[in-house]
Design an enzyme around this catalytic site. Sequence first.
Site, short mmCIF file in Angstrom:
data_model
loop_
_atom_site.label_atom_id
_atom_site.label_comp_id
_atom_site.label_asym_id
_atom_site.label_seq_id
_atom_site.Cartn_x
_atom_site.Cartn_y
_atom_site.Cartn_z
CB SER A 135 -0.88 0.02 1.25
OG SER A 135 -1.55 1.26 1.38
CE1 TYR A 148 -4.39 -2.02 5.06
CE2 TYR A 148 -3.47 0.14 4.63
CZ TYR A 148 -4.04 -1.02 4.17
OH TYR A 148 -4.24 -1.21 2.82
CE LYS A 152 -1.86 -3.79 3.02
NZ LYS A 152 -2.08 -4.96 2.16
#
Length: 242
Positions: A135, A148, A152
Amino acid sequence: MTRLAGRRAVVTGAARGIGYAIARRFTDEGAAVALVDVDRNRAGAALAGAPAVVADLADPAQARAAVDEAADRLGGVDILVNNAGILLMAPLLEITPDDWDRAFAVNVRSMLCTIQAAVPYMLKTGGGKIVNMASMGGKVGSPGQAHYASSKAAVIELTRVAAMELGPLGITVNCICPGYVLTEMGAATRTPEMVTGWTAKSPLGRLASPGDVAAMALFLASPDGDYCTGQAMNVTGGMIMH
Ligand SMILES: NC(=O)c1ccc[n+]([C@@H]2O[C@H](COP(=O)([O-])OP(=O)(O)OC[C@H]3O[C@@H](n4cnc5c(N)ncnc54)[C@H](O)[C@@H]3O)[C@@H](O)[C@H]2O)c1
């Protein structure tokens, strides 16, 4: 439309969103595709004729078994797309250890397990292609997504080390860093103001479609990407440029 003719591809998180777009694009390009997803109903109905394997990839045993089942149904594995992931949002001071572990189990540990399971199949034909979904957040995180974004970032580094170890075996390993893609992920909390704000960050003046990301996955999985490995390819509409 035959850039993946004869290739056998496993795509995780393919019941919807970006994973589904990748599975469909690969099928259009001649690949035989197996869809892996935790969502039994949507995985089975997503792509007519494509084998669907139901698994919770946060469970290492299920992740490995899913690759074995997909390989069995496809007759081998040439391409692995590790796309399944979850978005978790919470202020830094409220993230629990369980939330942190969940983000890493689904978003990155699952990839280690599927790669370990898929490589022996790839070696039977002398090589393969692995594409991991990272991401933009893995390079530049945003407030409220420390777990998160960290998971990533780990995907990006897993990709680099895997590329170093597997390159000599004929396997390329790359990851994709999408920007803001309009899918069901995050849709529940998406406001018009957020869409306007994120759109303004792109010099192209729009957010991404799943197809934008699928096009990069196709490049990396096809012979066009033969000399790319260990890369974290941005598909962000220029929101970030490194
Ligand atoms: N949408 C975005 O803006 C965006 C941006 C950057 C990166 N990404 C990444 O792209 C990937 C796909 O995102 P999306 O927007 O299509 O999301 P999505 O939520 O629409 O789809 C994710 C899919 O993964 C599956 N999945 C989730 N947890 C799983 C598990 N434990 N085991 C098996 N399958 C599981 C879901 O059932 C779903 O089908 C994710 O890794 C995400 O982090 C998305």
